[in-house]
Every structure is written in structure tokens, then in C-alpha cells.
Motif scaffolding. Sequence first.
Motif, PDB file in Angstrom:
ATOM      1  N   GLU A  78      20.264  31.894  17.934  1.00  0.00           N
ATOM      2  CA  GLU A  78      20.748  31.088  16.819  1.00  0.00           C
ATOM      3  C   GLU A  78      20.790  29.610  17.206  1.00  0.00           C
ATOM      4  O   GLU A  78      20.404  28.742  16.425  1.00  0.00           O
ATOM      5  CB  GLU A  78      22.134  31.559  16.391  1.00  0.00           C
ATOM      6  CG  GLU A  78      22.696  30.789  15.220  1.00  0.00           C
ATOM      7  CD  GLU A  78      24.098  31.221  14.846  1.00  0.00           C
ATOM      8  OE1 GLU A  78      24.590  30.735  13.812  1.00  0.00           O
ATOM      9  OE2 GLU A  78      24.710  32.016  15.569  1.00  0.00           O
ATOM     10  N   LEU A  79      21.239  29.326  18.421  1.00  0.00           N
ATOM     11  CA  LEU A  79      21.304  27.948  18.884  1.00  0.00           C
ATOM     12  C   LEU A  79      19.917  27.313  18.905  1.00  0.00           C
ATOM     13  O   LEU A  79      19.710  26.229  18.364  1.00  0.00           O
ATOM     14  CB  LEU A  79      21.929  27.897  20.282  1.00  0.00           C
ATOM     15  CG  LEU A  79      22.092  26.504  20.865  1.00  0.00           C
ATOM     16  CD1 LEU A  79      23.442  26.377  21.529  1.00  0.00           C
ATOM     17  CD2 LEU A  79      20.998  26.196  21.848  1.00  0.00           C
ATOM     18  N   ALA A  80      18.952  28.006  19.507  1.00  0.00           N
ATOM     19  CA  ALA A  80      17.586  27.474  19.578  1.00  0.00           C
ATOM     20  C   ALA A  80      17.008  27.285  18.180  1.00  0.00           C
ATOM     21  O   ALA A  80      16.353  26.286  17.889  1.00  0.00           O
ATOM     22  CB  ALA A  80      16.707  28.402  20.413  1.00  0.00           C
ATOM     23  N   ILE A  98      14.633  23.872  18.812  1.00  0.00           N
ATOM     24  CA  ILE A  98      14.111  23.571  20.140  1.00  0.00           C
ATOM     25  C   ILE A  98      13.489  24.828  20.733  1.00  0.00           C
ATOM     26  O   ILE A  98      13.846  25.946  20.349  1.00  0.00           O
ATOM     27  CB  ILE A  98      15.196  23.007  21.091  1.00  0.00           C
ATOM     28  CG1 ILE A  98      16.374  23.968  21.249  1.00  0.00           C
ATOM     29  CG2 ILE A  98      15.689  21.649  20.607  1.00  0.00           C
ATOM     30  CD1 ILE A  98      17.427  23.492  22.246  1.00  0.00           C
ATOM     31  N   ALA A  99      12.581  24.642  21.639  1.00  0.00           N
ATOM     32  CA  ALA A  99      11.887  25.761  22.281  1.00  0.00           C
ATOM     33  C   ALA A  99      12.867  26.577  23.120  1.00  0.00           C
ATOM     34  O   ALA A  99      13.861  26.051  23.636  1.00  0.00           O
ATOM     35  CB  ALA A  99      10.754  25.239  23.150  1.00  0.00           C
ATOM     36  N   THR A 100      12.554  27.853  23.291  1.00  0.00           N
ATOM     37  CA  THR A 100      13.393  28.747  24.080  1.00  0.00           C
ATOM     38  C   THR A 100      13.614  28.205  25.487  1.00  0.00           C
ATOM     39  O   THR A 100      14.736  28.165  25.981  1.00  0.00           O
ATOM     40  CB  THR A 100      12.754  30.145  24.137  1.00  0.00           C
ATOM     41  OG1 THR A 100      12.620  30.632  22.799  1.00  0.00           O
ATOM     42  CG2 THR A 100      13.592  31.117  24.932  1.00  0.00           C
ATOM     43  N   HIS A 130      26.555  34.619  24.232  1.00  0.00           N
ATOM     44  CA  HIS A 130      27.224  33.687  23.338  1.00  0.00           C
ATOM     45  C   HIS A 130      27.730  32.509  24.162  1.00  0.00           C
ATOM     46  O   HIS A 130      28.096  32.667  25.321  1.00  0.00           O
ATOM     47  CB  HIS A 130      28.409  34.373  22.643  1.00  0.00           C
ATOM     48  CG  HIS A 130      28.010  35.524  21.779  1.00  0.00           C
ATOM     49  ND1 HIS A 130      27.786  35.384  20.432  1.00  0.00           N
ATOM     50  CD2 HIS A 130      27.789  36.824  22.060  1.00  0.00           C
ATOM     51  CE1 HIS A 130      27.455  36.558  19.921  1.00  0.00           C
ATOM     52  NE2 HIS A 130      27.447  37.447  20.898  1.00  0.00           N
ATOM     53  N   TYR A 131      27.796  31.341  23.536  1.00  0.00           N
ATOM     54  CA  TYR A 131      28.177  30.119  24.244  1.00  0.00           C
ATOM     55  C   TYR A 131      29.412  29.493  23.618  1.00  0.00           C
ATOM     56  O   TYR A 131      29.573  29.501  22.395  1.00  0.00           O
ATOM     57  CB  TYR A 131      27.007  29.126  24.248  1.00  0.00           C
ATOM     58  CG  TYR A 131      25.848  29.690  25.011  1.00  0.00           C
ATOM     59  CD1 TYR A 131      25.775  29.556  26.398  1.00  0.00           C
ATOM     60  CD2 TYR A 131      24.837  30.394  24.367  1.00  0.00           C
ATOM     61  CE1 TYR A 131      24.728  30.105  27.108  1.00  0.00           C
ATOM     62  CE2 TYR A 131      23.791  30.947  25.068  1.00  0.00           C
ATOM     63  CZ  TYR A 131      23.735  30.799  26.444  1.00  0.00           C
ATOM     64  OH  TYR A 131      22.711  31.355  27.157  1.00  0.00           O
ATOM     65  N   PHE A 132      30.244  28.922  24.503  1.00  0.00           N
ATOM     66  CA  PHE A 132      31.540  28.381  24.097  1.00  0.00           C
ATOM     67  C   PHE A 132      31.853  27.101  24.842  1.00  0.00           C
ATOM     68  O   PHE A 132      31.400  26.892  25.960  1.00  0.00           O
ATOM     69  CB  PHE A 132      32.663  29.370  24.425  1.00  0.00           C
ATOM     70  CG  PHE A 132      32.486  30.702  23.788  1.00  0.00           C
ATOM     71  CD1 PHE A 132      33.038  30.959  22.549  1.00  0.00           C
ATOM     72  CD2 PHE A 132      31.755  31.687  24.421  1.00  0.00           C
ATOM     73  CE1 PHE A 132      32.859  32.190  21.947  1.00  0.00           C
ATOM     74  CE2 PHE A 132      31.571  32.919  23.826  1.00  0.00           C
ATOM     75  CZ  PHE A 132      32.123  33.172  22.585  1.00  0.00           C
ATOM     76  N   LEU A 178      23.125  32.809   8.405  1.00  0.00           N
ATOM     77  CA  LEU A 178      22.406  33.687   7.491  1.00  0.00           C
ATOM     78  C   LEU A 178      21.574  34.690   8.274  1.00  0.00           C
ATOM     79  O   LEU A 178      21.540  35.870   7.946  1.00  0.00           O
ATOM     80  CB  LEU A 178      21.518  32.863   6.560  1.00  0.00           C
ATOM     81  CG  LEU A 178      20.636  33.671   5.601  1.00  0.00           C
ATOM     82  CD1 LEU A 178      21.495  34.547   4.687  1.00  0.00           C
ATOM     83  CD2 LEU A 178      19.765  32.743   4.783  1.00  0.00           C
ATOM     84  N   ALA A 179      20.928  34.252   9.339  1.00  0.00           N
ATOM     85  CA  ALA A 179      20.103  35.153  10.152  1.00  0.00           C
ATOM     86  C   ALA A 179      20.960  36.272  10.743  1.00  0.00           C
ATOM     87  O   ALA A 179      20.549  37.441  10.731  1.00  0.00           O
ATOM     88  CB  ALA A 179      19.395  34.378  11.254  1.00  0.00           C
ATOM     89  N   ASP A 180      22.143  35.950  11.264  1.00  0.00           N
ATOM     90  CA  ASP A 180      23.034  36.984  11.802  1.00  0.00           C
ATOM     91  C   ASP A 180      23.397  37.985  10.712  1.00  0.00           C
ATOM     92  O   ASP A 180      23.384  39.197  10.930  1.00  0.00           O
ATOM     93  CB  ASP A 180      24.327  36.367  12.333  1.00  0.00           C
ATOM     94  CG  ASP A 180      24.164  35.707  13.677  1.00  0.00           C
ATOM     95  OD1 ASP A 180      23.186  36.014  14.387  1.00  0.00           O
ATOM     96  OD2 ASP A 180      25.020  34.867  14.018  1.00  0.00           O
TER      97      ASP A 180
END
Length: 174
Positions: free
Chosen positions: A22-24, A29-31, A57-59, A152-154
Motif C-alpha cells: 500500500e505504501l509503495a 514508488i518502485a518496490t 506493516h510500518y509505524f 480501497l485496495a485493502d
Amino acid sequence: MSDVRRQVREHVRTNPGVHFNELARNLDIATGQAQYHLRRLGRSDDVVAEHIRGRTHYFDPEYEAWERRMLALYRRETARAIITLLLDEGRLSAGAVAERLDLARSTVSWHVDTLADAGIVDQSYGDRGQVEVALTRPEETIRFLEAVTPSLADTLVDRFVRLVDGGHRNPADD
């Protein structure tokens, strides 16, 4: 710090529990670029990674372990539905959760096990030997409900999984 790294850090801060894909996708941005910047941010303790059931997941580092798990799982539609139901109804049998959410018992069992492993719910046996589920920290859970808005993707991925699962229901679950 590069502009892209700043963007990644800010995205993590404003979207606690965002998962890697989701972040990328959100930052376009590229993986490899996302991996590089997240790794650098992790080394400098600007970002914390939490691996939960197949997703990273990132925090922001301000979140404690329980909060990170809560936010990450709340981003998942079925887990979110279970958490919300338990907030509304209190302790319920696993069968009642499955019935009220129109889910297969195996799906509820998998998600409840995940939530229990994360310390978000407690499982116990009721008077009739049924598994009962309740939130471990309901007041704290309420605080986090507005902190996460799933993408939305999730939501689409979670709904697809529910659709496929619904097509493969075990008649014994009904």
C-alpha cells in the motif's frame, strides 16, 4: 534525508499500520525504492516494522507493540468487523460472531486466533463449552478506531477473500 525518504516517513506517520504494498502504491514508488528507504528509516529508528500474518506493516516509533498490532489488524476488513462487533456486543460465542457477520466459522476461527495471538481478544470457554471471544482492552481499542482508514485496495482484497471463502463453505459450519 532525501525527499523520497521524507515522503515515506511522513506517509508512515499519517497512515499508521500501512503495509508495504500500500505504501509503495500510494507514493507511486518502485518496490526496490520503497524497500531501500524503509530499511534506512528502520535503521535510524524513524520507522518500526511489524510482521503480522504475511504482511509487513510500518509505524512511527511512538506506538507500543499492542497498539501496532491493533492498528495493523484493524486495517483488515474481517478483523475490523469482528473488533467492531465485539465493541458493540461485548463477549460473544465464536458461533454468534460467525452468524452475525455472515462468515464461515473457519474464517472467524482464523481471524480470532490472529487477534488472540496479538493480544487484542481473549478466548475462553463459556458455560456450555463454546468458545467465547471478548476484547482484552476495549477502552483502548475505541481510541484507535478512528486512527486507521483502510485503503480501497485493502477493502477490495478483503472482500474478494470473503467472497471466495463464502463459495467454499463447509456445510458442517452452517
